[in-house]
Design an enzyme around this catalytic site. Structure first.
Site, short mmCIF file in Angstrom:
data_model
loop_
_atom_site.label_atom_id
_atom_site.label_comp_id
_atom_site.label_asym_id
_atom_site.label_seq_id
_atom_site.Cartn_x
_atom_site.Cartn_y
_atom_site.Cartn_z
CG ASP A 499 -1.94 1.11 1.17
OD1 ASP A 499 -1.60 2.25 1.49
OD2 ASP A 499 -3.09 0.83 0.80
CG ASN A 507 -4.83 11.01 -5.46
OD1 ASN A 507 -4.17 10.99 -6.49
ND2 ASN A 507 -5.40 9.92 -4.97
CD GLU A 542 -4.50 3.97 -1.41
OE1 GLU A 542 -4.72 4.33 -0.27
OE2 GLU A 542 -5.35 4.08 -2.34
#
Length: 634
Positions: A499, A507, A542
């Site tokens: 992860d 983002n 992710e």
């Protein structure tokens, strides 16, 4: 003198009557068989040509519906939908709605998209470009004639069914394409008929008939209910029809129908094998019975006969010319038949009782790269097939000799250059009056384009659209197979859950385009460092998973540490001239200790270790604790 003249006139009249009877009898005896043969040949040519059009319609409809089913498959497996099903929050719902609006905007044929929960309540609905809050359509609701709704179940990241996605679209674009294709031949009337006997209407192919097809042509409709394909000649003309199953290809035409069934795509309350149309072509009776010029010109024929009674010499010359004209017309008809046969949009060939090819049209010869003299009366059909297809055809050939037909047989032909040509074969036998097989008439359809579309659809169903890695569904398919193999071979298997740390900040700070760039860079880096036997997938967002066959715990931990270190040193350039972006990952590692442990068990253990890595400060590798020992049976 008067008596002699009267006698002469009577003799002339008798002779004229005799000439008239002889000439009319001769013309009837010679011309009528020619006329009947002309009409039979004309009907055969027209039927062969129109069968080619029906094959084109079948290919066009399947191609269009495969694309629509592919779009529904991509939507149902999208990461933004899975994330929303995991956490149905307002912000995620808005993101999903925007994504669905983009799909509807890009494909103008779609009316609306709905995401419903398992109880049928609408979670998100998009019509054209606006988000609507409307009550859902009942699953058994009847749509308009020119609209269709398909739907499929959708699952959250835990593989639990969380609802359905409904996609409703216009058929106008498909029907307009059908109208344009059929308009190339002005000598027939083409129609698409729904399962209830109603016309499917196109903006370019309108009918002012108030009745449905079933009411307008009841005899033809009754025949269409008894058989899938066929031809029927009525007082209106020649009807040729074929049943189309838009969402289901023949079982022998590669696994497109299996893909649709695996995704659970249905039409309203019907399965793909239940939903069908009828493609119908009507060739008017006037065109079928159109006679050569001489037969249509009754006045010319009568005038010619009367003129011949007066001028015998002229009668003989005229008769000679008429014979030559008829021969020229028959040759022209034969050339037209040969041209239609050779230039048809699909392949045609015939073979005898030994499978030897008697004739093959230029279309199929062009596909295979042979000339006519290399094939006709020289090769058997099995000589042009791959070994497996040759064995398959030899098993089916006795059925053709007994039943008189073979339908939708998938074979692989070998071109002259050695390449493979996939075809779909339909054969009809010509039998003697005693019921013995004489030869076949065979239609071949090139399946190359359909196979390419099917393979593209399968890739889209198994691949994450952003990174090109396996998606969650395909990872589980490959992983379960690998675990089963490892159990039989008693080999170790490890799983890593990976992860990206603080991915939300990436983002929020750099934008979603930068986040996508990071995901693609991570996927590319992992692929470079892993073995060909390792299975890498993006599970969603992710989060990534890696299955490591033949890997003990120590080796798996070393691999994970190497991956973590490489990714920490990775520099991701951005397009907006900002400094390169760096990121870290946390990795959880789990080893399969028990042969009864499933892939879900391994992922669950690795996920626990991943959260431990996050809690310990991120940018690190944590190993899951061993599984508890299996209970004793004693």
């Amino acid at each position: 003198m008067s008596a002699n003249k009267d006698a002469f006139n009577r003799q002339v009249l008798r002779l004229a009557g005799a000439y008239l009877v002889v000439m009319m009898s001769a013309l009837l005896a010679l011309g009528w068989p020619l006329h009947e043969n002309y009409l039979r040949s004309r009907v055969e040519v027209i039927e062969a040509r129109e069968q080619g059009y029906l094959s084109m319609v079948d290919y066009m409809v399947h191609k269009e519906f495969l694309e629509m089913a592919g779009d529904l498959g991509v939507i149902s497996n999208s990461a933004v939908l899975t994330e929303f099903l995991d956490r149905p929050q307002p912000l995620l719902r808005q993101r999903l709605a925007l994504a669905l609006e983009q799909v509807v905007h890009n494909y103008g044929r779609y009316i609306d998209l709905q995401v419903q929960d398992p109880q049928g309540r609408i979670l998100v609905q998009v019509r054209r470009t606006q988000l609507l809050e409307q009550p859902p359509l009942p699953l058994d609701a009847t749509d308009a004639v020119n609209t269709l709704r398909i739907h499929t179940p959708v699952f959250n990241s835990r593989r639990q069914q969380a609802g359905t996605v409904h996609l409703r679209f216009h058929l106008d674009e498909l029907l307009d394409t059908f109208a344009n294709v059929m308009a190339r031949n002005p000598f027939h009337q083409a129609m698409l008929v729904g399962p209830d006997g109603q016309w499917l209407r196109s903006s370019q192919l309108q009918t002012d008939k108030p009745l449905s097809f079933a009411q307008q042509y009841p005899a033809v409709w009754a025949a269409m209910q008894r058989q899938h394909t066929g031809a029927l000649q009525t007082h209106q003309g020649l009807f040729l029809f074929s049943t189309l199953y838009p969402l289901e290809l023949p079982p022998s035409a590669l696994p497109a129908s299996a893909i649709l069934q695996h995704q659970g795509i249905t039409v309203a309350a019907q399965q793909p094998s239940q939903y069908h149309w009828q493609a119908v072509i009507l060739v008017p009776r006037e065109l079928l019975e159109e006679s050569p010029w001489l037969w249509r010109s009754h006045g010319v024929v009568v005038g010619l006969l009367l003129f011949t009674l007066v001028f015998i010499s002229w009668m003989l010359a005229e008769r000679k010319v008429s014979t030559n004209v008829e021969r020229a017309r028959e040759q022209q008809n034969a050339q037209e038949i040969a041209a239609l046969y050779d230039q048809a949009p699909c392949g045609y060939h015939s073979f005898d009782t030994h499978g030897r090819i008697l004739r093959m049209n230029l279309t199929q010869l062009g596909w295979l790269g042979y000339s006519r003299h290399e094939v006709q009366n020289r090769l058997c059909l099995t000589d042009l097939l791959t070994p497996a297809s040759a064995v398959h055809f030899k098993k089916l050939f006795p059925r053709l000799q007994v039943s008189g037909q073979l339908r939708d047989i998938a074979l692989n032909m070998v071109r002259k250059d050695g390449s493979i040509l996939p075809v779909l074969l339909n054969a009809t036998a010509e039998m003697s009056p005693q019921g013995e097989f004489l030869f076949s008439r065979t239609v071949c359809i090139d399946m190359t384009e359909i196979q390419r579309l099917q393979q593209a659809l399968e890739r889209r169903a198994n691949t994450d659209s952003l990174t090109g890695l396996c998606n969650r569904r395909h990872f589980f398919e490959l992983g379960v197979r690998e675990l089963s193999h490892a159990t039989r071979q008693q080999r170790p298997v490890a799983v890593c859950m990976l992860d990206i740390d603080h991915f939300k900040q990436v983002n929020d700070t750099y934008g979603h385009a930068a986040g996508d760039t990071v995901l693609m860079a991570l996927a590319h880096s992992l692929l470079q460092q892993l073995r060909d036997t390792d299975i890498l997938a993006r599970l969603g967002g992710e989060e990534f998973a890696i299955l490591l066959p033949d890997t003990p715990l120590q080796a798996a931990q070393e691999i994970a540490e190497r991956l973590r270190s490489k990714l920490a040193a990775l520099s991701v350039p951005l397009d907006n001239q900002k400094p390169p972006l760096h990121f870290t990952v946390s990795i959880g590692v789990a080893l399969r200790h028990s042969s009864n442990a499933t892939l879900e068990d391994l992922l669950r253990s690795a996920d626990v270790a991943l959260y431990a890595a996050k809690a310990a400060g991120r940018n690190r590798v944590c190993v899951a604790s061993p599984e508890p020992p299996e209970p004793s049976n004693s």
